[in-house]
Design an enzyme around this catalytic site. Structure first.
Site, PDB file in Angstrom:
ATOM      1  N   ALA A 290       0.626  -1.077  -0.342  1.00  0.00           N
ATOM      2  CA  ALA A 290      -0.072   0.059   0.109  1.00  0.00           C
ATOM      3  C   ALA A 290       0.912   0.804   0.185  1.00  0.00           C
ATOM      4  CB  ALA A 290      -1.146   0.020   1.870  1.00  0.00           C
ATOM      5  N   ASP A 291       0.335   2.740  -0.817  1.00  0.00           N
ATOM      6  CA  ASP A 291       0.951   3.812  -0.437  1.00  0.00           C
ATOM      7  C   ASP A 291       0.157   4.927  -0.138  1.00  0.00           C
ATOM      8  OD1 ASP A 291       3.094   5.226  -0.893  1.00  0.00           O
ATOM      9  OD2 ASP A 291       2.221   5.833  -2.098  1.00  0.00           O
ATOM     10  N   THR A 292      -0.202   5.763   1.138  1.00  0.00           N
ATOM     11  CA  THR A 292      -0.181   6.627   1.217  1.00  0.00           C
ATOM     12  C   THR A 292       0.204   8.097   0.811  1.00  0.00           C
ATOM     13  OG1 THR A 292      -1.836   5.392   2.646  1.00  0.00           O
ATOM     14  CG2 THR A 292      -2.083   7.882   2.844  1.00  0.00           C
TER      15      THR A 292
ATOM     16  N   ALA B  75      -3.367   4.088  -2.440  1.00  0.00           N
ATOM     17  CA  ALA B  75      -3.950   2.509  -2.800  1.00  0.00           C
ATOM     18  C   ALA B  75      -3.173   1.448  -2.560  1.00  0.00           C
ATOM     19  CB  ALA B  75      -2.487   3.038  -4.491  1.00  0.00           C
TER      20      ALA B  75
END
Length: 212
Positions: free
Chosen positions: A91-93, A128
């Site tokens: 995940a990436d924030t 994402a």
């Protein structure tokens, strides 16, 4: 129905806690970051595209690291023999304001500058999620709108002195002291934390359905 075991390619304690909350057994992949700038924005790349591309890159890096002999840590009590075939979750924030990516602050001055920009305004948080399984990359993106109260210089100074902004996209943690700054949230609290629970569960169900 969801997979009984996955691999989380993230050292984030918040993502680990959210998977625990969902009852998903998992090992953790502490994949060494690539050399150079951390998660650079490509020339001409829109901020909303950046977060998706970064999550996909993390998944590919995790797959390559495992293939080169990398091994999980934080092994759960029930460790499946076929763990190497488990889905890999990445995940990436990213915090986005005025089309700009507000990443992790370089220092206290950088954190204070970001917080001044967020003060009294509403920004977006894109998280994402990518699930690598059986040669496929499944992905989803959760977008939340987060409103901040007006922050005084004293508010910003005290918050930076707490150390909480460091290592956080946008220089704040919604699950920490910054919760007091939030005037409204439209979207997903877990998504702003770093792993949207609903979207993650949906991807895991897709994998489980495909495997049957």
């Amino acid at each position: 129905m969801m997979p009984t075991f996955i691999l989380l390619a993230s050292a984030s304690p918040r993502r680990h806690e959210i998977l625990d909350q969902l009852g998903i057994a998992h090992g953790i992949l502490r994949v060494p970051p690539p050399e150079g700038e951390d998660e650079p924005l490509l020339p001409g790349e829109a901020a909303a595209d950046y977060v998706r591309r970064t999550a996909r890159d993390k998944a590919r890096q995790a797959l390559a690291w495992l293939a080169a002999g990398g091994r999980p840590t934080d092994i759960p009590a029930t460790w499946p023999e076929d763990w190497a075939q488990a889905p890999i979750l990445c995940a990436d924030t990213t915090v986005i304001l005025d089309g700009d990516v507000l990443g992790k602050p370089a220092d206290a001055a950088d954190a204070a500058a970001m917080l001044r920009r967020l003060s009294g305004r509403t920004h977006q948080v894109h998280t994402a999620v990518v699930l690598a399984s059986q040669g496929r990359l499944l992905e989803a993106c959760q977008i939340s709108q987060v409103g901040f109260q007006d922050l005084s210089d004293a508010d910003i100074q005290q918050y930076c002195a707490s150390g909480e902004p460091f290592g956080k996209a946008g220089s704040y943690a919604i699950q920490g002291r910054a919760a007091a700054f939030i005037t409204h949230l439209s979207g997903s609290h877990s998504g702003v934390m770093g792993l949207p629970a609903h979207e993650t569960a949906q991807l895991l169900r897709q994998v489980a359905t495909h495997a049957r």
